[in-house]
Design a protein around this motif. Structure first.
Motif, mmCIF file in Angstrom:
data_model
loop_
_atom_site.group_PDB
_atom_site.id
_atom_site.type_symbol
_atom_site.label_atom_id
_atom_site.label_comp_id
_atom_site.label_asym_id
_atom_site.label_seq_id
_atom_site.Cartn_x
_atom_site.Cartn_y
_atom_site.Cartn_z
ATOM 1 N N ASN A 88 0.851 -1.197 0.000
ATOM 2 C CA ASN A 88 0.000 0.000 0.000
ATOM 3 C C ASN A 88 0.884 1.245 0.000
ATOM 4 O O ASN A 88 1.123 1.869 1.031
ATOM 5 C CB ASN A 88 -0.927 0.000 1.219
ATOM 6 N N LEU A 89 1.369 1.590 -1.184
ATOM 7 C CA LEU A 89 2.244 2.746 -1.324
ATOM 8 C C LEU A 89 1.430 4.024 -1.160
ATOM 9 O O LEU A 89 0.343 4.162 -1.736
ATOM 10 C CB LEU A 89 2.890 2.717 -2.708
ATOM 11 N N GLY A 90 1.933 4.963 -0.361
ATOM 12 C CA GLY A 90 1.197 6.198 -0.111
ATOM 13 C C GLY A 90 2.023 7.432 -0.414
ATOM 14 O O GLY A 90 3.209 7.352 -0.757
ATOM 15 N N ALA A 91 1.382 8.593 -0.291
ATOM 16 C CA ALA A 91 2.052 9.868 -0.545
ATOM 17 C C ALA A 91 3.092 10.147 0.534
ATOM 18 O O ALA A 91 2.871 9.883 1.716
ATOM 19 C CB ALA A 91 1.023 10.997 -0.598
ATOM 20 N N ARG A 92 4.246 10.655 0.107
ATOM 21 C CA ARG A 92 5.340 11.035 1.007
ATOM 22 C C ARG A 92 5.730 9.912 1.966
ATOM 23 O O ARG A 92 6.081 10.144 3.124
ATOM 24 C CB ARG A 92 4.955 12.281 1.800
ATOM 25 N N GLN A 93 5.677 8.696 1.473
ATOM 26 C CA GLN A 93 6.006 7.537 2.319
ATOM 27 C C GLN A 93 7.521 7.339 2.385
ATOM 28 O O GLN A 93 8.238 7.598 1.418
ATOM 29 C CB GLN A 93 5.338 6.282 1.744
ATOM 30 N N GLN A 94 7.993 6.898 3.502
ATOM 31 C CA GLN A 94 9.407 6.600 3.651
ATOM 32 C C GLN A 94 9.667 5.148 3.270
ATOM 33 O O GLN A 94 8.922 4.249 3.668
ATOM 34 C CB GLN A 94 9.871 6.884 5.085
ATOM 35 N N LEU A 95 10.720 4.950 2.488
ATOM 36 C CA LEU A 95 11.083 3.625 2.006
ATOM 37 C C LEU A 95 12.471 3.270 2.514
ATOM 38 O O LEU A 95 13.310 4.143 2.762
ATOM 39 C CB LEU A 95 11.066 3.590 0.478
ATOM 40 N N THR A 96 12.723 1.996 2.618
ATOM 41 C CA THR A 96 14.032 1.506 3.060
ATOM 42 C C THR A 96 14.858 1.095 1.859
ATOM 43 O O THR A 96 14.376 0.398 0.964
ATOM 44 C CB THR A 96 13.879 0.308 4.011
ATOM 45 N N VAL A 97 16.117 1.548 1.841
ATOM 46 C CA VAL A 97 17.069 1.165 0.802
ATOM 47 C C VAL A 97 18.151 0.319 1.445
ATOM 48 O O VAL A 97 18.771 0.739 2.438
ATOM 49 C CB VAL A 97 17.702 2.399 0.121
ATOM 50 N N SER A 101 0.790 13.186 -3.835
ATOM 51 C CA SER A 101 -0.631 12.880 -3.687
ATOM 52 C C SER A 101 -0.873 11.440 -4.111
ATOM 53 O O SER A 101 -0.003 10.789 -4.699
ATOM 54 C CB SER A 101 -1.473 13.820 -4.555
ATOM 55 N N GLN A 102 -2.104 10.984 -3.852
ATOM 56 C CA GLN A 102 -2.449 9.641 -4.275
ATOM 57 C C GLN A 102 -2.508 9.561 -5.796
ATOM 58 O O GLN A 102 -2.297 8.494 -6.373
ATOM 59 C CB GLN A 102 -3.801 9.225 -3.653
ATOM 60 N N THR A 103 -2.768 10.701 -6.442
ATOM 61 C CA THR A 103 -2.748 10.742 -7.902
ATOM 62 C C THR A 103 -1.356 10.388 -8.424
ATOM 63 O O THR A 103 -1.212 9.655 -9.407
ATOM 64 C CB THR A 103 -3.164 12.134 -8.410
ATOM 65 N N ASP A 104 -0.319 10.928 -7.762
ATOM 66 C CA ASP A 104 1.064 10.599 -8.132
ATOM 67 C C ASP A 104 1.318 9.103 -7.978
ATOM 68 O O ASP A 104 1.975 8.478 -8.808
ATOM 69 C CB ASP A 104 2.055 11.371 -7.255
ATOM 70 N N VAL A 105 0.811 8.543 -6.887
ATOM 71 C CA VAL A 105 1.011 7.111 -6.629
ATOM 72 C C VAL A 105 0.354 6.284 -7.734
ATOM 73 O O VAL A 105 0.962 5.344 -8.272
ATOM 74 C CB VAL A 105 0.440 6.712 -5.250
ATOM 75 N N ILE A 106 -0.875 6.642 -8.086
ATOM 76 C CA ILE A 106 -1.594 5.904 -9.131
ATOM 77 C C ILE A 106 -0.859 6.012 -10.462
ATOM 78 O O ILE A 106 -0.708 5.022 -11.190
ATOM 79 C CB ILE A 106 -3.038 6.434 -9.254
ATOM 80 N N CYS A 107 -0.377 7.210 -10.776
ATOM 81 C CA CYS A 107 0.385 7.419 -12.012
ATOM 82 C C CYS A 107 1.609 6.509 -12.042
ATOM 83 O O CYS A 107 1.890 5.854 -13.046
ATOM 84 C CB CYS A 107 0.786 8.882 -12.122
ATOM 85 N N PHE A 108 2.344 6.464 -10.920
ATOM 86 C CA PHE A 108 3.531 5.620 -10.844
ATOM 87 C C PHE A 108 3.170 4.146 -11.000
ATOM 88 O O PHE A 108 3.845 3.388 -11.700
ATOM 89 C CB PHE A 108 4.246 5.844 -9.508
ATOM 90 N N GLN A 109 2.090 3.730 -10.350
ATOM 91 C CA GLN A 109 1.691 2.325 -10.414
ATOM 92 C C GLN A 109 1.317 1.897 -11.832
ATOM 93 O O GLN A 109 1.482 0.733 -12.202
ATOM 94 C CB GLN A 109 0.523 2.081 -9.450
ATOM 95 N N HIS A 110 0.825 2.832 -12.625
ATOM 96 C CA HIS A 110 0.480 2.533 -14.017
ATOM 97 C C HIS A 110 1.722 2.522 -14.919
ATOM 98 O O HIS A 110 1.613 2.151 -16.082
ATOM 99 C CB HIS A 110 -0.517 3.561 -14.549
#
Length: 862
Positions: free
Chosen positions: A816-825, A841-850
């Motif tokens: 469940n990727l969200g806006a401004r989420q912190q990820l581990t590298v 925004s969630q719009t950015d997330v949806i764009c990335f997922q596509h």
């Protein structure tokens, strides 16, 4: 647009008002009867009206309207949509956008869907202005003929676009530069469509789109990918901006040009730290600024990272308005116009201003400084080097600071008639005094539109420009984008022999190192009259107060003050020559085109018949394996670092616009297509060919890659330990199935907007960029291509984390990727760190997922 819906379904139908006999309708935000509306800055009111008018419950919701209305509490918090009235494309960015739409039609046709569904929903203007190259610095018609012949394939494609797509208007070549044509002809201030009126607004794929805010029209630059989304009906998403009030006071110095004012204001606002905000101008000083002055000031807002610099409509545009109430703004900056003095910018960046009276001293200090933004590190004993050479049978000498390119350009900052007329009157007085420009200096005059030539001719100064070597070379971007003819070989040889810091001086808006010519290390932006002055002097290392511009044949010294025209003389000339008939003439040129353009034949088909032999126009593979279902984004596993970069990597470094070097990966491709180096043209001209542009990604000769010991388009292929072209390394990684990332420092992706800065890395196989900070527009472009922009946590960077760049990197994506989420590298050296995914925004997330905007839009149509 929302008003195309049935009005009884529109949530704000109660705000509809009419004019005159009721045949013209508009949405009237005043009828909201909300005290918050009266406290909104004027630029935010335009955002509100657009949201009300286009509120359809899908792209734009009632919640968005309420967030804008609640601006005082929601600024910098709420993400809001904006549907502009139109889209503006210049051909460098316009051709890949239209190629993408043509390729999208192919993708729909393969799935059995009507390809004719792919059309811009938002009116789109394409100005063909970036084709011109200066092959002949003193023969404009020949340049224009070569422009049309050299770019035949591109022009045929544009002609097809103008017929095949609805809502597309192509302004043919030889009319003018996008910035100036937009101001003079395309802008309406108030739009009228299907019986509805509404404020004009625009987004454009040119960094100078912001000039339009000087007319009271809201607009800014976006990437080609974002523009394509707007063309296809999606609003631009932006964080509801904080608005900074800029109060102008004081009186303008008679010797100060609009360029000096804009550079002074730019300095103040850059120091204020107003990145991402809207600036609105008010105060008694505003009334002293003409409309051209305002567009000049508005043009520079990308240089201090504001989104727009807005001048609300007032009496100069025929409509009175109330004064801004400073109390509604969180921040007000006061600037005294009396403090402005003449400046130039350089030698490598537009933000590095130098007062003209300090120019000689500053240039010599640049010779001393270590290599950097202001330094060249020339040894003391070599600073007096003089290199003689022959040109036209006569001997001349070059030294450090010698001017070898001088270009008067009248677009962007210099579309202001007052500065062009000042330059022309200065040229007139200089010629009458017996001064001249040395013949080896490559001089040119590039009018932003035919209107400029018209008023220069009407004022009688054009022949004097010509006598000094400043001939009209044609209409379009030239020197600014690197489309400069090669310098004489004797000049180049002399520069190399003496390792000289030779100079270019231009009245444009872009002058990064190596852009004008790869043998020029110092380039200065200056107002048109100062370009003429430095060309006559032949050097930038001059003190105009104490040293003459030149000496007449009779031995008389002529100083700059002797030939500089008064402000009153310039104003009188401007009033006498800038008349309405000029604009009518421009309208005719745009509508009629020219004979060459009108005779162009183009295919009559819904889908474009791609010519497989073309080296200019090619169908990109952005839609390969396109499915109707949204794929599940995969984590980045065991990725290698393609490039290890530092601070201030510009879009010029990522996707250069100038000439194609003969030893580059793009050159190897073109040679394989049996083209000669003379036929290479520029990267900008070949943006419709993904094979060239992918090979041109990170092909800048000034790229500083920490894997490599010197500047250049090379990188380390880590598994083999070999140094190779960036493209060759990426191709090898991709054939081996290896994921790629990029490490970078601060301000990654600053500079001009262009879509290939994201498309290129995507095709190279880059999955993520980890940087200390991003230029916002470039961050959006990366998202638009499905590349993750990841930011180090505050206080961290590659050095602080002791990263060598040679590790393997794994980036874990949660379900469940969200806006401004912190990820581990995680790295192969068992080191791990946290980054912030810059999804706003969630719009950015949806764009990335596509997989990016293009695939999202195509999948939506499917």
């Amino acid at each position: 647009m929302a008003h195309t819906l049935r009005l009884k379904e529109h949530p704000y139908r109660h705000l509809i008002d009419t004019l005159d006999d009721g045949s013209i309708k508009f949405f009237n935000p005043h009828k909201i009867n909300d005290l918050r509306y009266d406290k909104l800055p004027f630029s935010v009111r335009i955002l509100l009206e657009a949201a009300i008018r286009n509120c359809d419950g899908f792209y734009i919701k009632e919640e968005d309207v309420q967030n804008i209305l609640d601006w005082q509490r929601q600024q910098c918090k709420a993400e809001v949509p904006f549907s502009p009235a139109r889209v503006l494309l210049q051909d460098f960015t316009g051709i890949p956008a239209m190629v993408d739409l043509a390729a999208m039609r192919d993708a729909l046709a393969k799935h059995g869907v009507d390809p004719g569904l792919v059309n811009p929903k938002c009116p789109t203007d394409i100005i063909v202005d970036h084709l011109l190259q200066i092959d002949y610095s003193k023969w404009s018609m020949k340049n224009q003929e070569l422009e049309l012949i050299r770019n035949k394939e591109r022009l045929q494609f544009f002609k097809w676009c103008s017929k095949a797509f609805k809502n597309v208007n192509v302004v043919p070549p030889d009319v003018g530069a996008v910035h100036q044509v937009n101001l003079e002809y395309l802008s309406k201030v108030v739009q009228l469509s299907d019986g509805w009126i509404y404020p004009d607004s625009v987004v454009g794929t040119d960094s100078h789109t912001t000039m339009i805010n000087g007319l009271g029209i809201l607009g800014w630059g976006v990437g080609g990918i974002e523009s394509e989304a707007v063309m296809l009906g999606q609003p631009v998403s932006l964080s509801l901006p904080q608005v900074v009030g800029c109060k102008l006071v004081g009186s303008i110095n008679p010797l100060t040009t609009s360029i000096d004012i804009v550079l002074g204001i730019t300095k103040h606002l850059r120091q204020a730290g107003i990145a991402g905000r809207f600036v609105e101008f008010f105060g008694p000083g505003v009334s002293q600024l003409s409309v051209p002055d305002r567009t000049t000031i508005a043009n520079m807002c990308p240089e201090y990272n504001a989104t727009v610099s807005f001048f609300p409509v007032d009496h100069r545009l025929g409509v009175l308005r109330a004064e801004i109430k400073a109390l509604t703004l969180l921040q007000v900056i006061e600037i005294n116009l009396s403090s402005m003095v003449p400046y130039v910018s350089g030698p490598k960046r537009p933000q590095d201003r130098v007062a003209v009276n300090s120019m000689k001293e500053d240039f010599h200090s640049c010779l001393d400084e270590k290599v950097g933004f202001k330094g060249f590190h020339i040894a003391k004993e070599k600073q007096e080097t003089r290199v003689p050479f022959l040109h036209g049978g006569q001997e001349y000498q070059l030294v450090h600071g010698s001017v070898v390119i001088a270009a008067v350009i009248s677009c962007t900052n210099n579309c202001n008639p007052s500065v062009m007329l000042t330059a022309g009157l200065l040229a007139k007085r200089a010629v009458e005094a017996g001064l001249e420009v040395k013949p080896y200096i490559q001089t040119s005059l590039a009018p932003g539109s035919g209107m400029v030539t018209h008023y220069l001719n009407a004022s009688g100064v054009l022949p004097y420009f010509s006598q000094l070597g400043f001939e009209v070379i044609g209409y379009g971007c030239a020197t600014c984008v690197g489309n400069t003819a090669p310098l004489p070989e004797a000049v180049v040889d002399a520069i190399k022999q003496g390792d000289l810091v030779a100079c270019g001086v231009l009245s444009g808006n872009r002058h990064f190192e190596g852009r004008l010519c790869d043998c020029l290390r110092a380039n200065y932006l200056a107002s048109p009259p100062l370009v003429v002055a430095y060309a006559i002097a032949g050097t930038v290392a001059i003190d105009f107060e104490t040293e003459p511009l030149g000496v007449t044949p009779e031995g008389k010294k002529v100083f700059l003050r002797d030939v500089w025209p008064s402000r009153e003389e310039v104003q009188e000339t401007e009033e006498a020559t800038i008349i309405a008939s000029i604009f009518k003439d421009l309208r005719g040129r745009m509508e009629k085109g020219n004979t060459f353009w009108n005779n162009f034949e183009c295919p009559d088909s819904v889908v474009f018949p791609w010519d497989l032999k073309s080296t200019y126009i090619r169908s990109p593979n952005f839609f390969n394996k396109l499915s109707k279902e949204m794929p599940v984004p995969q984590s980045v596993e065991n990725a290698h670092v393609l490039l290890f970069l530092g601070d201030k990597v510009t879009t010029d470094h990522i996707s250069p616009a100038g000439s194609i070097a003969r030893v580059s990966a793009a050159a190897k491709y073109l040679l394989s297509k049996r083209l000669t180096p003379r036929e290479f043209n520029s990267y900008g001209a070949r943006r419709g060919n993904d094979a060239v542009m992918t090979r041109g990604t990170f092909a800048s000769i000034k790229l500083q890659n920490r894997f490599v010991g010197k500047a250049g388009p090379k990188t380390l292929h880590i598994p083999s330990g070999q140094m190779m072209d960036v493209y060759e390394a990426a191709d090898r990684y991709q054939r081996d199935g290896v994921h790629l990332i990029i490490l970078a420092g601060k301000d990654y992706g600053s500079g001009s907007s262009r879509d290939w800065v994201a498309k290129g890395p995507y095709l190279l196989g880059v999955r993520a960029v980890i940087a200390e900070s991003f230029e916002k527009l470039h961050k959006n472009q990366l998202l638009g291509m499905g590349i993750m922009p990841l930011q180090f946590l505050p206080g961290q960077n590659a050095d602080a984390l002791e990263l060598s760049g040679k590790e393997k990197f794994t980036i874990i994506l949660p379900e469940n990727l969200g806006a401004r989420q912190q990820l581990t590298v995680k790295t192969s050296t068992e080191k791990s760190f946290t980054v912030t995914a810059l999804f706003d925004s969630q719009t950015d997330v949806i764009c990335f997922q596509h997989g990016g905007l293009l695939r999202y839009v195509a999948r939506t149509l499917l």
